[in-house]
Design an enzyme around this catalytic site. Structure first.
Site, mmCIF file in Angstrom:
data_model
loop_
_atom_site.group_PDB
_atom_site.id
_atom_site.type_symbol
_atom_site.label_atom_id
_atom_site.label_comp_id
_atom_site.label_asym_id
_atom_site.label_seq_id
_atom_site.Cartn_x
_atom_site.Cartn_y
_atom_site.Cartn_z
ATOM 1 N N CYS A 132 0.861 -1.372 -0.342
ATOM 2 C CA CYS A 132 -0.352 0.044 -0.225
ATOM 3 C C CYS A 132 0.753 1.040 -0.183
ATOM 4 C CB CYS A 132 -1.201 -0.245 1.520
ATOM 5 S SG CYS A 132 -2.801 1.195 0.979
ATOM 6 N N HIS A 133 0.950 2.011 1.047
ATOM 7 C CA HIS A 133 1.405 3.830 1.009
ATOM 8 C C HIS A 133 2.598 3.184 1.308
ATOM 9 C CE1 HIS A 133 -2.737 5.187 0.688
ATOM 10 N NE2 HIS A 133 -2.051 6.526 0.222
#
Length: 189
Positions: free
Chosen positions: A108-109
């Protein structure tokens, strides 16, 4: 019941406030189930809380040199990576493990931590689509896939990719364990 596939392996999972709950806890539980020692580490010795409020008590600080003896690091997403990348010790740990050829896995991030560690230039990676431009601007090659492996750098996009993400990490650790065992046997001869 199948025997655990990762006994004797140690994995570090990084924590900071506002981590994506599933992206921290799914790998922690999955790799413990496979017999690995999983250590939750953070910048400070305290409890961090996920985006949905679930607490993760840190077992050790990223300041300890013992973490460098691990087999790999997992960086969960959420908003925690934006906080994690502000700590030079986190970036040094990730960069050092990468340079030593150990598993570095982000979802993800968490690509933000890879970017700030300076390890994605000319590497194939995936991440949450909102971080794609950051990856490209840092010189990484963005691929839209559940999981992308470039050597021992393993990346995924989002919580729904966790199954593929963990399977790929397990596969890499199993292969490196077999290679390590073969090397030890050859030296013993």
């Amino acid at each position: 019941m199948t025997p655990p596939r990762l006994p004797g392996r140690t994995l570090v999972v990084l924590a900071e406030d506002l981590y994506e709950d599933l992206e921290l806890w799914y790998p922690v539980l999955r790799f413990r189930e496979e017999g690995a020692r999983v250590v939750i580490a953070g910048p400070d010795m305290k409890s961090y809380h996920g985006k949905h409020g679930y607490p993760a008590m840190v077992e050790t600080s990223v300041h300890t040199d013992e973490l460098r003896k691990c087999d790999g690091v997992i960086i969960p997403g959420g908003y925690a990576p934006d906080r994690l990348r502000r700590h030079p010790q986190v970036l040094a740990l990730v960069r050092d493990l990468f340079l030593e050829g150990k598993v570095v896995a982000s979802i993800c991030h968490a690509a933000w931590v890879l970017i700030s560690s300076g390890i994605i230039r000319e590497r194939n990676v995936t991440c949450h689509y909102a971080v794609k431009d950051d990856v490209v601007n840092a010189g990484g090659r963005y691929l839209d896939a559940e999981v992308v492996r470039d050597g021992k750098l393993i990346t995924s996009r989002q919580p729904s990719d966790l199954g593929s993400f963990c399977r790929e990490i397990i596969a890499v650790l199993e292969v490196s364990k077999a290679v390590s065992t073969e090397a030890q046997e050859a030296r013993a001869m």
